[in-house]
Write a protein that holds these residues in place. Structure first.
Motif, PDB file in Angstrom:
ATOM      1  N   LYS A   1      41.189  27.461  24.877  1.00 18.35           N
ATOM      2  CA  LYS A   1      42.519  26.918  25.262  1.00 18.35           C
ATOM      3  C   LYS A   1      42.565  25.613  25.810  1.00 18.35           C
ATOM      4  O   LYS A   1      42.109  25.348  26.906  1.00 18.35           O
ATOM      5  CB  LYS A   1      43.192  27.799  26.063  1.00 18.35           C
ATOM      6  CG  LYS A   1      43.425  29.217  25.479  1.00 18.35           C
ATOM      7  CD  LYS A   1      44.200  30.041  26.379  1.00 18.35           C
ATOM      8  CE  LYS A   1      44.674  31.383  25.679  1.00 18.35           C
ATOM      9  NZ  LYS A   1      45.538  31.660  24.522  1.00 18.35           N
ATOM     10  N   ILE A   2      42.990  24.508  24.950  1.00 22.45           N
ATOM     11  CA  ILE A   2      42.965  23.060  25.366  1.00 22.45           C
ATOM     12  C   ILE A   2      44.266  22.903  26.151  1.00 22.45           C
ATOM     13  O   ILE A   2      45.250  23.178  25.365  1.00 22.45           O
ATOM     14  CB  ILE A   2      42.664  22.233  24.319  1.00 22.45           C
ATOM     15  CG1 ILE A   2      40.983  22.222  23.892  1.00 22.45           C
ATOM     16  CG2 ILE A   2      42.571  20.713  24.957  1.00 22.45           C
ATOM     17  CD1 ILE A   2      40.675  21.389  22.678  1.00 22.45           C
ATOM     18  N   ALA A   3      44.448  22.715  27.267  1.00 20.09           N
ATOM     19  CA  ALA A   3      45.806  22.485  28.033  1.00 20.09           C
ATOM     20  C   ALA A   3      46.183  21.244  27.866  1.00 20.09           C
ATOM     21  O   ALA A   3      45.502  20.251  27.471  1.00 20.09           O
ATOM     22  CB  ALA A   3      45.698  22.744  29.371  1.00 20.09           C
ATOM     23  N   GLU A   4      47.654  20.973  28.009  1.00 17.67           N
ATOM     24  CA  GLU A   4      48.354  19.819  28.004  1.00 17.67           C
ATOM     25  C   GLU A   4      47.748  18.756  28.700  1.00 17.67           C
ATOM     26  O   GLU A   4      47.696  19.060  30.034  1.00 17.67           O
ATOM     27  CB  GLU A   4      49.907  20.097  27.980  1.00 17.67           C
ATOM     28  CG  GLU A   4      50.594  18.882  27.853  1.00 17.67           C
ATOM     29  CD  GLU A   4      50.924  18.569  26.281  1.00 17.67           C
ATOM     30  OE1 GLU A   4      51.476  17.362  26.106  1.00 17.67           O
ATOM     31  OE2 GLU A   4      50.563  19.449  25.384  1.00 17.67           O
ATOM     32  N   ASP A   5      47.394  17.620  28.429  1.00 17.50           N
ATOM     33  CA  ASP A   5      46.812  16.598  29.147  1.00 17.50           C
ATOM     34  C   ASP A   5      45.516  16.572  29.475  1.00 17.50           C
ATOM     35  O   ASP A   5      45.109  15.918  30.339  1.00 17.50           O
ATOM     36  CB  ASP A   5      47.858  16.161  30.235  1.00 17.50           C
ATOM     37  CG  ASP A   5      49.157  15.618  29.890  1.00 17.50           C
ATOM     38  OD1 ASP A   5      49.253  15.047  29.033  1.00 17.50           O
ATOM     39  OD2 ASP A   5      50.063  15.955  30.559  1.00 17.50           O
ATOM     40  N   ALA A   6      44.935  17.759  29.150  1.00 20.85           N
ATOM     41  CA  ALA A   6      43.286  17.859  29.416  1.00 20.85           C
ATOM     42  C   ALA A   6      42.401  16.952  28.882  1.00 20.85           C
ATOM     43  O   ALA A   6      42.979  16.326  27.996  1.00 20.85           O
ATOM     44  CB  ALA A   6      43.247  19.495  28.872  1.00 20.85           C
TER      45      ALA A   6
ATOM     46  N   TYR B   1      43.863  16.242  17.756  1.00 19.07           N
ATOM     47  CA  TYR B   1      44.579  16.938  19.034  1.00 19.07           C
ATOM     48  C   TYR B   1      44.675  15.827  20.120  1.00 19.07           C
ATOM     49  O   TYR B   1      44.899  16.390  21.163  1.00 19.07           O
ATOM     50  CB  TYR B   1      43.769  18.130  19.340  1.00 19.07           C
ATOM     51  CG  TYR B   1      42.401  18.149  19.599  1.00 19.07           C
ATOM     52  CD1 TYR B   1      41.734  17.653  20.746  1.00 19.07           C
ATOM     53  CD2 TYR B   1      41.506  18.213  18.442  1.00 19.07           C
ATOM     54  CE1 TYR B   1      40.395  17.430  20.812  1.00 19.07           C
ATOM     55  CE2 TYR B   1      39.841  18.159  18.694  1.00 19.07           C
ATOM     56  CZ  TYR B   1      39.682  17.765  19.951  1.00 19.07           C
ATOM     57  OH  TYR B   1      38.231  17.656  20.020  1.00 19.07           O
TER      58      TYR B   1
ATOM     59  N   CYS C   1      44.650  15.295  25.831  1.00 17.11           N
ATOM     60  CA  CYS C   1      44.938  16.021  24.746  1.00 17.11           C
ATOM     61  C   CYS C   1      46.079  16.624  24.417  1.00 17.11           C
ATOM     62  O   CYS C   1      46.724  16.605  25.547  1.00 17.11           O
ATOM     63  CB  CYS C   1      43.708  17.234  24.607  1.00 17.11           C
ATOM     64  SG  CYS C   1      42.047  16.746  24.585  1.00 17.11           S
ATOM     65  N   HIS C   2      46.614  16.962  23.488  1.00 14.23           N
ATOM     66  CA  HIS C   2      47.841  17.914  23.052  1.00 14.23           C
ATOM     67  C   HIS C   2      47.389  19.438  23.434  1.00 14.23           C
ATOM     68  O   HIS C   2      46.239  19.664  23.403  1.00 14.23           O
ATOM     69  CB  HIS C   2      48.312  17.725  21.912  1.00 14.23           C
ATOM     70  CG  HIS C   2      49.075  16.408  21.417  1.00 14.23           C
ATOM     71  ND1 HIS C   2      50.340  15.916  21.908  1.00 14.23           N
ATOM     72  CD2 HIS C   2      48.542  15.465  20.934  1.00 14.23           C
ATOM     73  CE1 HIS C   2      50.395  14.776  21.469  1.00 14.23           C
ATOM     74  NE2 HIS C   2      49.574  14.543  20.855  1.00 14.23           N
ATOM     75  N   GLU C   3      48.159  20.211  23.856  1.00 19.11           N
ATOM     76  CA  GLU C   3      47.817  21.582  24.149  1.00 19.11           C
ATOM     77  C   GLU C   3      47.501  22.081  22.520  1.00 19.11           C
ATOM     78  O   GLU C   3      48.370  22.152  21.785  1.00 19.11           O
ATOM     79  CB  GLU C   3      48.894  22.532  24.630  1.00 19.11           C
ATOM     80  CG  GLU C   3      48.773  23.977  24.825  1.00 19.11           C
ATOM     81  CD  GLU C   3      49.947  24.422  25.517  1.00 19.11           C
ATOM     82  OE1 GLU C   3      49.942  25.694  25.565  1.00 19.11           O
ATOM     83  OE2 GLU C   3      50.871  23.946  25.779  1.00 19.11           O
ATOM     84  N   THR C   4      46.278  22.859  22.624  1.00 22.40           N
ATOM     85  CA  THR C   4      46.133  23.563  21.277  1.00 22.40           C
ATOM     86  C   THR C   4      45.067  24.272  21.541  1.00 22.40           C
ATOM     87  O   THR C   4      44.208  24.566  22.670  1.00 22.40           O
ATOM     88  CB  THR C   4      45.329  22.672  20.188  1.00 22.40           C
ATOM     89  OG1 THR C   4      45.371  23.096  18.908  1.00 22.40           O
ATOM     90  CG2 THR C   4      44.203  22.014  20.334  1.00 22.40           C
ATOM     91  N   ASN C   5      44.888  25.512  20.662  1.00 20.07           N
ATOM     92  CA  ASN C   5      43.925  26.421  20.619  1.00 20.07           C
ATOM     93  C   ASN C   5      42.824  26.289  19.947  1.00 20.07           C
ATOM     94  O   ASN C   5      43.057  25.750  18.549  1.00 20.07           O
ATOM     95  CB  ASN C   5      44.574  27.904  20.509  1.00 20.07           C
ATOM     96  CG  ASN C   5      45.505  28.390  21.622  1.00 20.07           C
ATOM     97  OD1 ASN C   5      45.111  28.093  22.746  1.00 20.07           O
ATOM     98  ND2 ASN C   5      46.108  29.633  21.217  1.00 20.07           N
TER      99      ASN C   5
END
Length: 246
Positions: free
Chosen positions: A91-96, A210, A230-234
């Motif tokens: 799970k890539i979090a928002e702003d990670a 992303y 990054c944008h939030e994405t799975n």
């Protein structure tokens, strides 16, 4: 070898192995395996440089513990691959940050990888075309022998000229590196999927796109995607013994 150099190697090993344990505990086994292997190699380099017997015994014990765990994970991953049950999610979090293509794909690239399929409807605009170029560059630098990359995308209805000329240039440039770019367009493509011929399938909710737009051309993260927000994405990762072709 100086004490400072040994200390630096040990710090690096501890950092990589800490990450391995975190990934292990969160069930991201294939990624943790890569970190365990890197960390163990660093600790072995430290062991070679240390003369003190008690310290050497300490490092040997640590190395054995990590090697045992790495072997357990390898056996688990191989069994799940064999059973066709392997599924891992990131799970890539928002702003990670810290999710460059190198970081994301490295655990699934092996020396047996020769062919890659990319299905992504959005390889159209300038930044998306650059994303695909970066992905190709990552493959060229990786420890594999990629010979063919297949891209299935949709045609830009507004400005197909830029898209087709950019992809034609990439095709020619890849060809000079001994890699064939097989390009196909589809007006109905919707899903985003990347498949490797070593059996790994990576599905990213946002495809290769992303990353957030950098704040400016001279802001941190403009050049180095590890530092790009990054944008939030799975990201869903599967393994199949029979990789289908497009």
């Amino acid at each position: 070898m100086t004490q400072n150099h040994v200390s630096g190697m040990e710090t690096s090993a501890v950092s990589v192995l800490k990450r391995a344990v975190e990934l292990d505990q969160s069930g991201r086994f294939q990624e943790s395996l890569v970190c365990y292997q890197e960390g163990i190699q660093l600790l072995m380099d430290v062991l070679k440089a240390v003369k003190d017997d008690s310290k050497r015994g300490h490092y040997r014990e640590k190395i054995k513990g990590y090697m045992d765990r790495a072997e357990q994970i390898k056996a688990h991953v191989n069994q799940e691959k064999e059973d066709g049950k392997y599924h891992e999610q990131i799970k890539i979090a928002e702003d990670a940050t810290g999710y460059s293509y190198e970081v994301l794909f490295k655990p699934y690239i092996s020396s047996t990888l020769t062919e890659v399929w990319v299905e992504d409807p959005y390889i159209r605009h300038t930044h998306q075309l650059y994303n695909f170029l970066r992905f190709c560059e990552m493959l060229l630098k990786a420890s594999c022998k990629v010979k063919r990359i297949h891209l299935l995308t949709s045609q830009d209805e507004v400005d197909s000229g830029q898209q087709s000329s950019a992809l034609a240039e990439m095709k020619e440039s890849l060809s000079a590196q001994g890699v064939i770019l097989d390009l196909q367009y589809s007006s109905t493509i919707h899903d985003r999927e990347i498949r490797f011929d070593n059996g790994w399938i990576i599905k990213i909710g946002r495809g290769l796109d992303y990353f957030k737009r950098p704040k400016g051309r001279f802001s941190i993260g403009y050049c180095d995607y590890d530092l790009r927000q990054c944008h939030e994405t799975n990201v869903d990762i599967f393994h199949t013994k029979h990789t289908k072709t497009l």
